[in-house]
Write an enzyme that holds these catalytic residues in place. Structure first.
Site, PDB file in Angstrom:
ATOM      1  N   ASP A  53      60.905  17.355  -8.670  1.00 35.71           N
ATOM      2  CA  ASP A  53      59.846  18.189  -9.251  1.00 35.71           C
ATOM      3  C   ASP A  53      59.782  17.900 -10.742  1.00 35.71           C
ATOM      4  O   ASP A  53      60.762  17.428 -11.338  1.00 35.71           O
ATOM      5  CB  ASP A  53      60.113  19.671  -9.009  1.00 35.71           C
ATOM      6  N   TYR A 105      53.602  18.717 -15.564  1.00 34.84           N
ATOM      7  CA  TYR A 105      52.742  17.625 -15.123  1.00 34.84           C
ATOM      8  C   TYR A 105      51.298  18.085 -14.894  1.00 34.84           C
ATOM      9  O   TYR A 105      50.392  17.262 -14.793  1.00 34.84           O
ATOM     10  CB  TYR A 105      53.260  17.049 -13.798  1.00 34.84           C
ATOM     11  N   CYS A 129      56.612  18.859  -5.605  1.00 31.76           N
ATOM     12  CA  CYS A 129      55.744  19.136  -6.748  1.00 31.76           C
ATOM     13  C   CYS A 129      54.319  18.864  -6.285  1.00 31.76           C
ATOM     14  O   CYS A 129      54.009  17.755  -5.836  1.00 31.76           O
ATOM     15  CB  CYS A 129      56.119  18.220  -7.912  1.00 31.76           C
ATOM     16  N   ASN A 130      53.467  19.872  -6.372  1.00 28.29           N
ATOM     17  CA  ASN A 130      52.099  19.697  -5.901  1.00 28.29           C
ATOM     18  C   ASN A 130      51.334  18.686  -6.737  1.00 28.29           C
ATOM     19  O   ASN A 130      50.535  17.913  -6.210  1.00 28.29           O
ATOM     20  CB  ASN A 130      51.377  21.044  -5.914  1.00 28.29           C
ATOM     21  N   CYS A 160      51.522  25.687  -5.712  1.00 32.65           N
ATOM     22  CA  CYS A 160      52.457  25.287  -6.759  1.00 32.65           C
ATOM     23  C   CYS A 160      53.801  25.885  -6.392  1.00 32.65           C
ATOM     24  O   CYS A 160      53.878  27.067  -6.024  1.00 32.65           O
ATOM     25  CB  CYS A 160      52.005  25.787  -8.130  1.00 32.65           C
ATOM     26  N   THR A 161      54.845  25.092  -6.495  1.00 29.23           N
ATOM     27  CA  THR A 161      56.156  25.553  -6.031  1.00 29.23           C
ATOM     28  C   THR A 161      56.792  26.579  -6.964  1.00 29.23           C
ATOM     29  O   THR A 161      57.809  27.181  -6.619  1.00 29.23           O
ATOM     30  CB  THR A 161      57.111  24.364  -5.832  1.00 29.23           C
ATOM     31  N   HIS A 162      56.196  26.811  -8.138  1.00 27.96           N
ATOM     32  CA  HIS A 162      56.660  27.909  -8.991  1.00 27.96           C
ATOM     33  C   HIS A 162      56.185  29.270  -8.478  1.00 27.96           C
ATOM     34  O   HIS A 162      56.835  30.289  -8.722  1.00 27.96           O
ATOM     35  CB  HIS A 162      56.115  27.751 -10.415  1.00 27.96           C
TER      36      HIS A 162
END
Length: 280
Positions: A16, A48, A79-80, A198-200
């Site tokens: 990521d 990113y 990471c998208n 989004c992985t956040h």
């Protein structure tokens, strides 16, 4: 760095740009605890989300090359933005020429595969970074797999900073969460499923649910990526045999390892140690 003895193992790589992929790693570890994993956060060059396709592709390619040097045969782009802007080029251009036996997978397709069985109205929303939303990767993948679904998207540029500055659970986050929910539902009031692209964003899930109608389901990626990885390894026994199984996880960052370890504890709810590396 990883020494020669450790290179005898073949961990699964999880990449990521920062910390968000840890939410994916957490779900993968929970479902598949027997495997070895390496997590790399390119924190020195994060985020990113607002970078160009060309830059994200170069950064991601450098990270993938580093994973291969650590004897990873399989790498997950958790990471998208990297999945949206770099995955296809790496799969179609780079791997056939350099490492045809190795594989790089992303997080978008497993998430999209799940949404068709979740929505009842056929109206789906996507929250994501500016880069992911501009790429229209979710729109394109959903159109391929579920052409009958209507997709509406909303970029949420403040959500990642809220998470990475440990503000995601505080009252100050409410405005930024509610604003984007209202914007999305204004675009389509019939949405009954929303992808957190989004992985956040799973760390904001309680805030998000607070401002959403109860009939709307929130789709968090980690679970579906983990299930997809399990299925992939089952369908590809030749790859599964290459993945070492000692239950060991190692963490690397391109920035301050102490800061990484502190913030990673928010995502993983456990204490970890991280090492700093350079990939450029």
């Amino acid at each position: 760095m990883i020494n020669d003895t450790e290179k005898q193992t073949s961990p699964i790589g999880i990449f990521d740009s920062g910390y968000g992929g840890l939410t994916v790693l957490s779900e993968i570890k929970s479902l598949l605890p027997q495997y070895d994993y390496i997590y790399l956060g390119d924190n020195a060059r994060a985020p990113y989300g607002n970078r160009s396709f060309e830059i994200v592709y170069e950064f991601t390619k450098e990270a993938v090359r580093w994973f291969f040097q650590q004897n990873c045969h399989l790498v997950i782009l958790a990471c998208n933005t990297a999945s949206a802007k770099a995955l296809r080029s790496i799969q179609q251009i780079d791997l056939p020429k350099t490492d045809p036996a190795k594989r790089v997978l992303g997080v978008i397709r497993p998430t999209v595969e799940s949404v068709g069985g979740i929505t009842k109205t056929g109206h789906v929303g996507v929250f994501g970074t500016s880069g992911t939303i501009k790429s229209q990767s979710y729109d394109i993948e959903i159109a391929k797999l579920h052409p009958h679904l209507k997709v509406s998207s909303e970029a949420c540029p403040m959500w990642v900073p809220l998470v990475e500055n440990n503000e995601f659970y505080k009252p100050g986050a409410d405005y930024f969460v509610k604003q984007h929910i209202d914007n999305l539902l204004e675009k389509d009031g019939d949405i009954d499923a929303i992808i957190l692209g989004c992985t956040h964003y799973p760390l904001l899930i309680n805030k998000i649910k607070q401002f959403l109608p109860e009939n709307i389901q929130v789709i968090s990626q980690g679970k579906y990526v983990a299930e997809s990885l399990k299925d992939y390894l089952h369908r590809h026994p030749e790859m599964e045999k290459k993945c070492s199984k000692n239950g060991v996880v190692k963490y690397f960052t391109t920035d301050f390892p102490e800061k990484f370890a502190d913030l990673a504890s928010l995502f993983l709810k456990e204490n970890i140690e991280a090492q700093k590396i350079n990939i450029d």
